[in-house]
Design an enzyme around this catalytic site. Structure first.
Site, PDB file in Angstrom:
ATOM      1  N   ASN A   9      -3.005   1.869  -2.057  1.00  0.00           N
ATOM      2  CA  ASN A   9      -2.131   0.817  -2.593  1.00  0.00           C
ATOM      3  C   ASN A   9      -2.955   0.029  -3.601  1.00  0.00           C
ATOM      4  OD1 ASN A   9      -0.537  -1.362  -3.152  1.00  0.00           O
ATOM      5  ND2 ASN A   9      -0.581  -2.233  -1.079  1.00  0.00           N
ATOM      6  N   TRP A  10      -2.689   0.299  -4.865  1.00  0.00           N
ATOM      7  CA  TRP A  10      -3.511  -0.342  -5.906  1.00  0.00           C
ATOM      8  C   TRP A  10      -3.193  -1.827  -6.056  1.00  0.00           C
ATOM      9  CZ3 TRP A  10      -3.635   3.479 -10.698  1.00  0.00           C
ATOM     10  CH2 TRP A  10      -4.270   4.668 -10.308  1.00  0.00           C
ATOM     11  N   LYS A  11      -2.087  -2.282  -5.478  1.00  0.00           N
ATOM     12  CA  LYS A  11      -1.647  -3.676  -5.659  1.00  0.00           C
ATOM     13  C   LYS A  11      -1.610  -3.979  -7.166  1.00  0.00           C
ATOM     14  CE  LYS A  11      -3.317  -4.666  -1.063  1.00  0.00           C
ATOM     15  NZ  LYS A  11      -3.780  -5.629  -0.076  1.00  0.00           N
ATOM     16  N   HIS A  93       5.569  -4.907   2.495  1.00  0.00           N
ATOM     17  CA  HIS A  93       4.144  -5.270   2.571  1.00  0.00           C
ATOM     18  C   HIS A  93       4.035  -6.764   2.873  1.00  0.00           C
ATOM     19  CE1 HIS A  93      -0.024  -5.958   1.519  1.00  0.00           C
ATOM     20  NE2 HIS A  93      -0.196  -4.646   1.634  1.00  0.00           N
ATOM     21  N   GLU A  95       2.230  -8.956   1.719  1.00  0.00           N
ATOM     22  CA  GLU A  95       2.138  -9.810   0.520  1.00  0.00           C
ATOM     23  C   GLU A  95       3.520 -10.071  -0.058  1.00  0.00           C
ATOM     24  OE1 GLU A  95      -0.809  -7.356  -1.385  1.00  0.00           O
ATOM     25  OE2 GLU A  95      -2.257  -7.972   0.128  1.00  0.00           O
ATOM     26  N   GLU A 164      -0.126  -2.921   9.485  1.00  0.00           N
ATOM     27  CA  GLU A 164      -1.130  -3.667   8.726  1.00  0.00           C
ATOM     28  C   GLU A 164      -1.227  -5.086   9.279  1.00  0.00           C
ATOM     29  OE1 GLU A 164      -1.820  -1.725   4.589  1.00  0.00           O
ATOM     30  OE2 GLU A 164      -0.459  -3.410   4.388  1.00  0.00           O
ATOM     31  N   GLY A 170      -7.647  -7.315   3.240  1.00  0.00           N
ATOM     32  CA  GLY A 170      -8.493  -7.898   2.205  1.00  0.00           C
ATOM     33  C   GLY A 170      -9.524  -8.879   2.739  1.00  0.00           C
ATOM     34  N   SER A 208      -8.499  -3.420   5.565  1.00  0.00           N
ATOM     35  CA  SER A 208      -9.949  -3.271   5.453  1.00  0.00           C
ATOM     36  C   SER A 208     -10.461  -1.911   5.928  1.00  0.00           C
ATOM     37  CB  SER A 208     -10.667  -4.412   6.178  1.00  0.00           C
ATOM     38  OG  SER A 208     -10.326  -5.664   5.582  1.00  0.00           O
ATOM     39  N   GLY A 229      -6.201  -0.575   0.543  1.00  0.00           N
ATOM     40  CA  GLY A 229      -6.143  -1.508  -0.580  1.00  0.00           C
ATOM     41  C   GLY A 229      -7.404  -1.425  -1.419  1.00  0.00           C
ATOM     42  N   GLY A 230      -8.290  -2.387  -1.218  1.00  0.00           N
ATOM     43  CA  GLY A 230      -9.483  -2.514  -2.056  1.00  0.00           C
ATOM     44  C   GLY A 230     -10.270  -1.225  -2.239  1.00  0.00           C
TER      45      GLY A 230
HETATM   46  P1  13P Z   1      -7.296  -3.808   2.082  1.00  0.00           P
HETATM   47  O1  13P Z   1      -7.643  -2.354   2.348  1.00  0.00           O
HETATM   48  O2  13P Z   1      -7.833  -4.320   0.786  1.00  0.00           O
HETATM   49  O3  13P Z   1      -7.603  -4.670   3.269  1.00  0.00           O
HETATM   50  O4  13P Z   1      -5.697  -3.852   1.900  1.00  0.00           O
HETATM   51  C1  13P Z   1      -4.891  -3.233   2.833  1.00  0.00           C
HETATM   52  C2  13P Z   1      -3.508  -3.233   2.319  1.00  0.00           C
HETATM   53  O5  13P Z   1      -2.875  -4.261   2.208  1.00  0.00           O
HETATM   54  C3  13P Z   1      -2.927  -1.941   1.940  1.00  0.00           C
HETATM   55  O6  13P Z   1      -1.559  -2.043   1.717  1.00  0.00           O
END
Ligand code: 13P
Length: 246
Positions: A9-11, A93, A95, A164, A170, A208, A229-230
Site C-alpha cells: 500500500n503505497w499510500k 483503511h 486512515e 490492521e 506506521g 509495521s 505500508g512503509g
Molecule cells: P505500515 O506498514 O507503514 O505500518 O503501514 C501499514 C498499512 O497501513 C498498510 O495498509
C-alpha cells in the site's frame, strides 16, 4: 492450502521516477512463491498497468466510491479501477476511517461496488490502542467485518480481509505474531460461520511489517500474507517481505 498474498500500500507516496525504479526491481525479482500486488495512487494506475501488464504482479487502488458514477468530485469509481486493470482495491483503511470519517456502512457499500465490477476489495479492520486496552479488540473487528458480511451476503466469501491494528500502523509497533494470530483466528471463525468458506479466504496482517518480522508473522496458521505500508516503498525491503511469504 491458501496461497499467500503480499500487497504493497503505497499510500500517498511515489513519483514517476521512483515508481519506475521500484516496479522494475520487483519485476526483476520474480518469481515469488505467493501472489504480489501494489496498490498505488490513482494517477499512477495507468503507468503501473502498462509496466506490470503481462507479468504475474497485480495492481490495485487504495479506495473507491460506493457510487457507480455521477457528480462526486474527486471520487473514483470501481468501474474506473476495473478499466485500469485493477485486481484489488483497499477499502476501509483506518486512515480513510479516521481522516475521511468513513463508517462501517460506507466501507461495506464500497466493498459491494468493487465486487460488482470484478475488483476484489481488501477490507481493512482493526482496533485503536484505547480499544485494545479496554479489552474490546475482538468486538471491534467483528463488528467492522459483520457489517460488510451482512451487506455482501452470498458474495462475502469473495473479499480479502486485512487485520490492521491502528496502533501498529506506521509506528514501528508490530502486533506480536501471537496477538495477530489470535485476532485472525477470530476473524476466520466469523467468516466461516457466515459464509461457509472461511477456510479458503485470505486474511492479511498489516502494521509495521518489515523484512525482519515478516516470516514469523506469515508463519502463523491464520495469517495469509501482509498489507505493507512503509516497507513497500523500498524495493529491497518489499522484495524480502514478498520472499518471506513464498
Ligand atoms: P505500515 O506498514 O507503514 O505500518 O503501514 C501499514 C498499512 O497501513 C498498510 O495498509
Amino acid at each position: 492450502m491458501r496461497r499467500k498474498l503480499v500487497v504493497g500500500n503505497w499510500k500517498m507516496h511515489g513519483s514517476r521516477a521512483a515508481n519506475a525504479e521500484l516496479l522494475s526491481a520487483l519485476l526483476k525479482a520474480r518469481p515469488f512463491g505467493g501472489d504480489v500486488a501494489v496498490c498505488v495512487p490513482a494517477v499512477f494506475l495507468n503507468e503501473t498497468a502498462a509496466t506490470l501488464a503481462g507479468s504475474d504482479l497485480r495492481w490495485g487502488g487504495q479506495d473507491c466510491s460506493a457510487h457507480e458514477q455521477g457528480a462526486y468530485t474527486g471520487e473514483i469509481s470501481a468501474t474506473m479501477l476495473a478499466e485500469a486493470g485493477c485486481r484489488y482495491v483497499i477499502v476501509g483503511h483506518s486512515e480513510r476511517r479516521a481522516y475521511h470519517r468513513e463508517d462501517d456502512a460506507l466501507v461495506a457499500a464500497k466493498a459491494q461496488a468493487a465486487l460488482a465490477r470484478g475488483v476484489t476489495p481488501i477490507v481493512c479492520v482493526g482496533e485503536t490502542l484505547a480499544q485494545r486496552e479496554a479489552g474490546d479488540t475482538e468486538a471491534v473487528v467483528k463488528r467492522q467485518l459483520s457489517v460488510v458480511i451482512h451487506q455482501l451476503a452470498h458474495c462475502a466469501s469473495e473479499i480479502v480481509v486485512a487485520y490492521e491494528p491502528v496502533w501498529a500502523i506506521g509506528t514501528g509497533l508490530t502486533a506480536t505474531p501471537e496477538q495477530a494470530q489470535a485476532v485472525h483466528h477470530v476473524l476466520r471463525a466469523q467468516l466461516q460461520a457466515a459464509t461457509g468458506h472461511g477456510e479458503r479466504m485470505k486474511i492479511l496482517y498489516g502494521g509495521s511489517v518489515k523484512a525482519d518480522n515478516a516470516a514469523t508473522l506469515f508463519g502463523q496458521p491464520d495469517i495469509d500474507g501482509g498489507l505493507i505500508g512503509g516497507a513497500a516503498l523500498k524495493a529491497a525491503d518489499f522484495i524480502a517481505i514478498c520472499r518471506a511469504a513464498g
